[in-house]
Each structure stands twice: as C-alpha cells, then as structure tokens.
Scaffold this motif. Structure first.
Motif, PDB file in Angstrom:
ATOM      1  N   THR A  88       0.841  -1.194   0.000  1.00  0.00           N
ATOM      2  CA  THR A  88       0.000   0.000   0.000  1.00  0.00           C
ATOM      3  C   THR A  88       0.879   1.249   0.000  1.00  0.00           C
ATOM      4  O   THR A  88       1.945   1.291   0.613  1.00  0.00           O
ATOM      5  N   THR A  89       0.395   2.269  -0.670  1.00  0.00           N
ATOM      6  CA  THR A  89       1.174   3.490  -0.837  1.00  0.00           C
ATOM      7  C   THR A  89       0.570   4.641  -0.022  1.00  0.00           C
ATOM      8  O   THR A  89      -0.537   4.540   0.519  1.00  0.00           O
ATOM      9  N   PHE A  90       1.305   5.714   0.001  1.00  0.00           N
ATOM     10  CA  PHE A  90       0.870   6.927   0.692  1.00  0.00           C
ATOM     11  C   PHE A  90      -0.444   7.438   0.111  1.00  0.00           C
ATOM     12  O   PHE A  90      -1.354   7.835   0.842  1.00  0.00           O
ATOM     13  N   GLY A  99      -5.211   3.598   6.705  1.00  0.00           N
ATOM     14  CA  GLY A  99      -4.476   2.362   6.900  1.00  0.00           C
ATOM     15  C   GLY A  99      -2.983   2.607   6.864  1.00  0.00           C
ATOM     16  O   GLY A  99      -2.525   3.751   6.751  1.00  0.00           O
ATOM     17  N   ALA A 100      -2.229   1.524   6.973  1.00  0.00           N
ATOM     18  CA  ALA A 100      -0.770   1.636   6.986  1.00  0.00           C
ATOM     19  C   ALA A 100      -0.225   1.601   5.562  1.00  0.00           C
ATOM     20  O   ALA A 100      -0.723   0.874   4.708  1.00  0.00           O
ATOM     21  N   TYR A 101       0.804   2.403   5.317  1.00  0.00           N
ATOM     22  CA  TYR A 101       1.472   2.388   4.020  1.00  0.00           C
ATOM     23  C   TYR A 101       2.958   2.096   4.209  1.00  0.00           C
ATOM     24  O   TYR A 101       3.531   2.389   5.252  1.00  0.00           O
ATOM     25  N   LYS A 102       3.554   1.499   3.189  1.00  0.00           N
ATOM     26  CA  LYS A 102       4.978   1.166   3.241  1.00  0.00           C
ATOM     27  C   LYS A 102       5.778   2.409   2.898  1.00  0.00           C
ATOM     28  O   LYS A 102       5.672   2.953   1.805  1.00  0.00           O
ATOM     29  N   ALA A 103       6.582   2.847   3.861  1.00  0.00           N
ATOM     30  CA  ALA A 103       7.317   4.100   3.696  1.00  0.00           C
ATOM     31  C   ALA A 103       8.774   3.892   3.320  1.00  0.00           C
ATOM     32  O   ALA A 103       9.386   4.793   2.735  1.00  0.00           O
ATOM     33  N   ALA A 142       9.879  14.767  -3.174  1.00  0.00           N
ATOM     34  CA  ALA A 142       9.751  14.816  -4.626  1.00  0.00           C
ATOM     35  C   ALA A 142       9.029  13.604  -5.211  1.00  0.00           C
ATOM     36  O   ALA A 142       8.536  13.673  -6.342  1.00  0.00           O
ATOM     37  N   CYS A 143       8.948  12.504  -4.475  1.00  0.00           N
ATOM     38  CA  CYS A 143       8.433  11.267  -5.065  1.00  0.00           C
ATOM     39  C   CYS A 143       6.947  11.369  -5.436  1.00  0.00           C
ATOM     40  O   CYS A 143       6.493  10.742  -6.397  1.00  0.00           O
ATOM     41  N   LEU A 144       6.166  12.148  -4.704  1.00  0.00           N
ATOM     42  CA  LEU A 144       4.740  12.262  -5.009  1.00  0.00           C
ATOM     43  C   LEU A 144       4.487  12.978  -6.326  1.00  0.00           C
ATOM     44  O   LEU A 144       3.481  12.729  -6.988  1.00  0.00           O
ATOM     45  N   ASN A 145       5.381  13.869  -6.700  1.00  0.00           N
ATOM     46  CA  ASN A 145       5.192  14.675  -7.908  1.00  0.00           C
ATOM     47  C   ASN A 145       5.958  14.136  -9.110  1.00  0.00           C
ATOM     48  O   ASN A 145       5.953  14.768 -10.163  1.00  0.00           O
ATOM     49  N   LEU A 150       9.521   4.907  -9.155  1.00  0.00           N
ATOM     50  CA  LEU A 150       9.077   3.526  -8.996  1.00  0.00           C
ATOM     51  C   LEU A 150       9.461   2.921  -7.653  1.00  0.00           C
ATOM     52  O   LEU A 150       9.031   1.802  -7.344  1.00  0.00           O
ATOM     53  N   GLU A 151      10.248   3.640  -6.858  1.00  0.00           N
ATOM     54  CA  GLU A 151      10.665   3.108  -5.573  1.00  0.00           C
ATOM     55  C   GLU A 151       9.578   3.348  -4.521  1.00  0.00           C
ATOM     56  O   GLU A 151       8.519   3.927  -4.799  1.00  0.00           O
ATOM     57  N   VAL A 152       9.849   2.900  -3.302  1.00  0.00           N
ATOM     58  CA  VAL A 152       8.919   3.140  -2.206  1.00  0.00           C
ATOM     59  C   VAL A 152       8.939   4.619  -1.868  1.00  0.00           C
ATOM     60  O   VAL A 152      10.007   5.210  -1.682  1.00  0.00           O
TER      61      VAL A 152
END
Length: 273
Positions: A88-90, A99-103, A142-145, A150-152
């Motif tokens: 699951t993602t952010f 819920g919980a997401y993998k950070a 920066a990962c959200l934008n 492709l990483e966590v």
C-alpha cells in the motif's frame, strides 16, 4: 508427553513477551537534533532485533510501515492472508489515515558490527554513521510529484499529527513476512506556530532583559546626539573659513598701492625737497 508441550508453550510465551518489547523507537536527541520536525520523524533502525530468526542462505529486508494514530491500530495488519507484505502506498491510504502504508525498505542492520555512535561527532563520519543508525520518515519531498518514480515513496508527514510505526522482517526469497514488531507509541510531528500567537508584550519578559534593553536604548540615544553635535560643529566651521579669507584679501589690496606710491615719491626727480 507433557514436557515438550511445556517447552513449546514457554517458547510461545517468550516470543510474545519479546514482541511486546520490540517496537520502533524515536531517535535519541544526541544524534537527531530537532526531532521530530514539522514533516519528519527520525527513528532508530532495528539493530539486533531479528538476527535470531534469519536463516542462512536467505535474503532479508526490513520494511517500515506508517499510519496515523488511531484507536484500533493494534488490529491494523501489514500482510495479507498468505503473510505477504502489503504494498500500500501513501496515496492509497490518504497519507496513513485509512491504513498503513509502506514508507521505506532497507537491509537488516548488521548487529555484529553496529556503527560507533562516538564517531557521530566527527564531521567526516557523521553522515555515514547517522544513515546506518537512523531512518527518517517523511524525508522525500519529490516522489509524489514524479510520475516516473518507482521506488517506495517516503513523502513528508503532516504537521501536528500523531503517527505509529512498525518494522517487519521480510524473507525476500519466499516473499513472506518472517517477523514483526508491535506498533510504536504515537509520535507527533511539530505544530507550526503562528506569528500572531507569539507574545511580544514586555510584561512577559524577565527583569534582566528589560534593564538591558533600556540601557541599550539610552546608549543609542546618546550616540545619535554625539553624531549630530559633531555634524553641526563641522558645518559651522566650514561656514566661517570663507569670511576670514575675504578680510585678509581686502587688507592686502589696500596696502599695496600705498607702498608703491611711497616708492614713487622717493625715486621721482621732480619731487620737492
């Protein structure tokens, strides 16, 4: 027959007790100053937590899960029915609210040769030591934008929000969870203080601060007066100098003809004796 069962129950009880103790901890302020911040929380990596459960020949990683604090956090699972860890993602969990997401994922910390925290005072070694010792949640802005990321994703956390964290040990060879910690105690990010709420009333300040401020104000006033007096004195001196020069010049111009007239009378042959 009874002895093996007693041993088995004792092992289960010991494992359960150990699991209650093993939980993610916030990093020591000696090594992570200003922690938490408005959008990040630094945690200690799980040193020597899973070493007894790892089998030789297998590859393991540690997954970090994050969720917003809730009353039913203990029921929140991070695996499916086949013990496979959730991806699951952010975005899917609305920042951990649903819920919980993998950070983050990282290699199992080396318990045999942990980092020497005394080296953290060395500017050259500090970044490497802190990276081995800490995991900072909310460190990637920066990962959200980035549509090609492709990483966590480990995006910034929300300010003034309590979060809980969980580590799990994943057998990469089988793709299943091998062990896990309990959810951490809630850790809250800082709240941005509004400028309108900052109290600047002098009555809230100490007597020492008021005295020092008064003395500095008086000294500043005296210094300004000194500069002003020096400026006025310099201006008055400049205005007086041209008057003195004209006065000397008039005297000189009047005296010169008289001297010449006297000399002509003495040297003229037609002068009356």
């Amino acid at each position: 027959m009874g002895t093996p069962w007693i041993g088995f129950l004792f092992c289960c009880w010991w494992h359960l007790c150990l699991a209650q103790i093993l939980r993610p901890q916030i990093a020591s302020p000696k090594f992570a100053t200003n922690n938490p911040t408005l959008t990040t929380i630094a945690l200690e990596k799980p040193f020597c937590l899973f070493d007894d459960l790892m089998s030789k020949g297998a590859t393991y990683e540690v997954y970090l899960y994050v969720m917003v604090d809730s009353t039913d956090h203990s029921r929140q699972s991070v695996t499916d029915n086949s013990s496979q860890p959730l991806n699951t993602t952010f975005q899917q969990t609305n920042g951990g609210q649903s819920g919980a997401y993998k950070a983050a994922t990282f290699n199992v910390p080396n318990c045999a040769s942990p980092p020497k925290l005394a080296d953290a005072t060395d500017a050259a070694k500090a970044p490497t030591i802190l990276t081995q010792y800490l995991i900072r949640v909310g460190d990637d802005d920066a990962c959200l934008n980035d549509p090609n990321f492709l990483e966590v994703c480990n995006p910034p956390l929300s300010q003034d929000t309590a979060y809980r964290f969980k580590y799990i040990l994943v057998d990469q060879t089988a793709g299943v969870m091998k062990d896990e910690t309990v959810w951490s105690h809630p850790i809250r990010t800082k709240k941005l203080k509004q400028s309108s709420t900052i109290d600047t009333w002098p009555g809230r300040r100490s007597g020492t601060v008021i005295v020092i401020t008064s003395i500095l104000s008086v000294l500043t006033f005296i210094l300004v007066l000194g500069f002003l007096a020096a400026f006025l004195l310099a201006m008055s001196t400049t205005e007086e100098r041209p008057t003195e020069t004209r006065y000397v010049s008039q005297i000189t111009q009047q005296a010169v003809p008289r001297v010449q007239e006297t000399a002509e009378q003495e040297t003229s042959p037609f002068s009356i004796q």
